[in-house]
Design a protein around this motif. Structure first.
Motif, PDB file in Angstrom:
ATOM      1  N   LYS A 249      -2.656   9.513   7.115  1.00  0.00           N
ATOM      2  CA  LYS A 249      -3.830   8.842   6.567  1.00  0.00           C
ATOM      3  C   LYS A 249      -3.431   7.462   6.075  1.00  0.00           C
ATOM      4  CE  LYS A 249      -2.923  10.712   2.019  1.00  0.00           C
ATOM      5  NZ  LYS A 249      -3.386  11.431   0.860  1.00  0.00           N
ATOM      6  N   MET A 250      -4.427   6.625   5.876  1.00  0.00           N
ATOM      7  CA  MET A 250      -4.203   5.297   5.315  1.00  0.00           C
ATOM      8  C   MET A 250      -3.807   5.450   3.852  1.00  0.00           C
ATOM      9  SD  MET A 250      -4.095   2.012   5.508  1.00  0.00           S
ATOM     10  CE  MET A 250      -5.003   1.301   6.861  1.00  0.00           C
ATOM     11  N   LEU A 251      -2.774   4.741   3.448  1.00  0.00           N
ATOM     12  CA  LEU A 251      -2.332   4.750   2.058  1.00  0.00           C
ATOM     13  C   LEU A 251      -2.802   3.466   1.376  1.00  0.00           C
ATOM     14  CD1 LEU A 251       1.301   6.047   2.645  1.00  0.00           C
ATOM     15  CD2 LEU A 251      -0.707   7.371   1.971  1.00  0.00           C
ATOM     16  N   LYS A 252      -2.589   3.367   0.065  1.00  0.00           N
ATOM     17  CA  LYS A 252      -2.977   2.158  -0.663  1.00  0.00           C
ATOM     18  C   LYS A 252      -2.290   0.935  -0.071  1.00  0.00           C
ATOM     19  CE  LYS A 252      -3.779   4.560  -4.993  1.00  0.00           C
ATOM     20  NZ  LYS A 252      -3.263   4.825  -6.334  1.00  0.00           N
ATOM     21  N   LYS A 253      -1.026   1.085   0.238  1.00  0.00           N
ATOM     22  CA  LYS A 253      -0.274   0.018   0.872  1.00  0.00           C
ATOM     23  C   LYS A 253      -0.317   0.291   2.383  1.00  0.00           C
ATOM     24  CE  LYS A 253       4.253  -2.174   0.738  1.00  0.00           C
ATOM     25  NZ  LYS A 253       5.616  -2.051   0.290  1.00  0.00           N
ATOM     26  N   PRO A 254      -0.905  -0.593   3.189  1.00  0.00           N
ATOM     27  CA  PRO A 254      -1.149  -0.278   4.600  1.00  0.00           C
ATOM     28  C   PRO A 254       0.060  -0.399   5.519  1.00  0.00           C
ATOM     29  CG  PRO A 254      -1.985  -2.451   4.105  1.00  0.00           C
ATOM     30  CD  PRO A 254      -1.502  -1.867   2.793  1.00  0.00           C
TER      31      PRO A 254
ATOM     32  N   ASP B 167       6.614   5.924  -0.350  1.00  0.00           N
ATOM     33  CA  ASP B 167       5.299   5.579  -0.843  1.00  0.00           C
ATOM     34  C   ASP B 167       4.542   6.831  -1.222  1.00  0.00           C
ATOM     35  OD1 ASP B 167       4.432   4.580   2.524  1.00  0.00           O
ATOM     36  OD2 ASP B 167       4.732   6.565   1.716  1.00  0.00           O
ATOM     37  N   GLU B 168       3.387   6.648  -1.849  1.00  0.00           N
ATOM     38  CA  GLU B 168       2.630   7.803  -2.279  1.00  0.00           C
ATOM     39  C   GLU B 168       2.226   8.635  -1.074  1.00  0.00           C
ATOM     40  OE1 GLU B 168      -0.606   4.938  -1.256  1.00  0.00           O
ATOM     41  OE2 GLU B 168       1.309   4.707  -2.225  1.00  0.00           O
TER      42      GLU B 168
ATOM     43  N   ASN C 236       2.798  12.345   4.753  1.00  0.00           N
ATOM     44  CA  ASN C 236       2.593  11.237   5.672  1.00  0.00           C
ATOM     45  C   ASN C 236       3.795  10.947   6.547  1.00  0.00           C
ATOM     46  OD1 ASN C 236       0.289   9.834   6.276  1.00  0.00           O
ATOM     47  ND2 ASN C 236       0.871   8.007   5.161  1.00  0.00           N
TER      48      ASN C 236
ATOM     49  N   THR D  43      -4.997   5.661  12.117  1.00  0.00           N
ATOM     50  CA  THR D  43      -5.061   5.406  10.671  1.00  0.00           C
ATOM     51  C   THR D  43      -5.100   3.926  10.302  1.00  0.00           C
ATOM     52  OG1 THR D  43      -2.666   5.338  10.409  1.00  0.00           O
ATOM     53  CG2 THR D  43      -3.748   7.511  10.210  1.00  0.00           C
TER      54      THR D  43
ATOM     55  N   LYS E  48       4.414   0.772   6.045  1.00  0.00           N
ATOM     56  CA  LYS E  48       5.557   1.569   5.609  1.00  0.00           C
ATOM     57  C   LYS E  48       6.691   1.370   6.595  1.00  0.00           C
ATOM     58  CE  LYS E  48       5.691   6.018   6.657  1.00  0.00           C
ATOM     59  NZ  LYS E  48       5.477   7.439   6.637  1.00  0.00           N
TER      60      LYS E  48
END
Length: 134
Positions: free
Chosen positions: A67-72, A127-128, A133, A107, A74
């Motif tokens: 899924k898309m995270l806050k920071k796009p 990352d979160e 992910n 995503t 990684k």
């Protein structure tokens, strides 16, 4: 170690390699990861199709996205990229001297593949939602 790891999809999948040959050979396991992808493509057609469509699904190495995270963006491991190329039925071709960025079509997340272990393990490499992910 060579900076360019290549192998043609026309080459047969190797059999009966020792752990030492697989992971400590000149390719440091990249060919093995790619061969895993080739095997998975036969067994998991839906996964292979997703990869062909440009998705970056969770695989055996860091680099997949769910899924898309806050920071796009990684980071991901080149071993992920090797498995992904195998799933797509492509020749193995990874230049370890250059990072490569791909954007997941499902995503919108951008993954930069690297051999820099500090980026893979450091604060920028985590990352979160990482567990979910890939």
């Amino acid at each position: 170690m060579n900076k360019l790891i290549e192998r043609s999809v026309s080459e047969p999948i190797r059999a009966e390699l020792t752990w030492e040959e697989t992971w400590n050979g000149i390719d440091q396991g990249f060919i093995h990861c790619w061969e895993i992808g080739r095997r998975r493509a036969v067994a998991e057609a839906q996964l292979a199709q997703a990869c062909l469509e440009g998705q970056l699904p969770p695989l055996g190495w860091k680099g997949g996205v769910v899924k898309m995270l806050k920071k796009p963006e990684k980071v991901g491991a080149f071993r992920y990229l090797a498995e992904w190329q195998g799933l797509r039925g492509e020749d193995l071709r990874i230049d370890l001297s250059q990072e490569l960025s791909l954007t997941c079509t499902a995503t919108g997340m951008t993954v930069t593949f690297t051999s820099d272990l500090a980026k893979l393990a450091g604060p920028g490499g985590s990352d979160e939602g990482e567990d979910a992910n890939g």
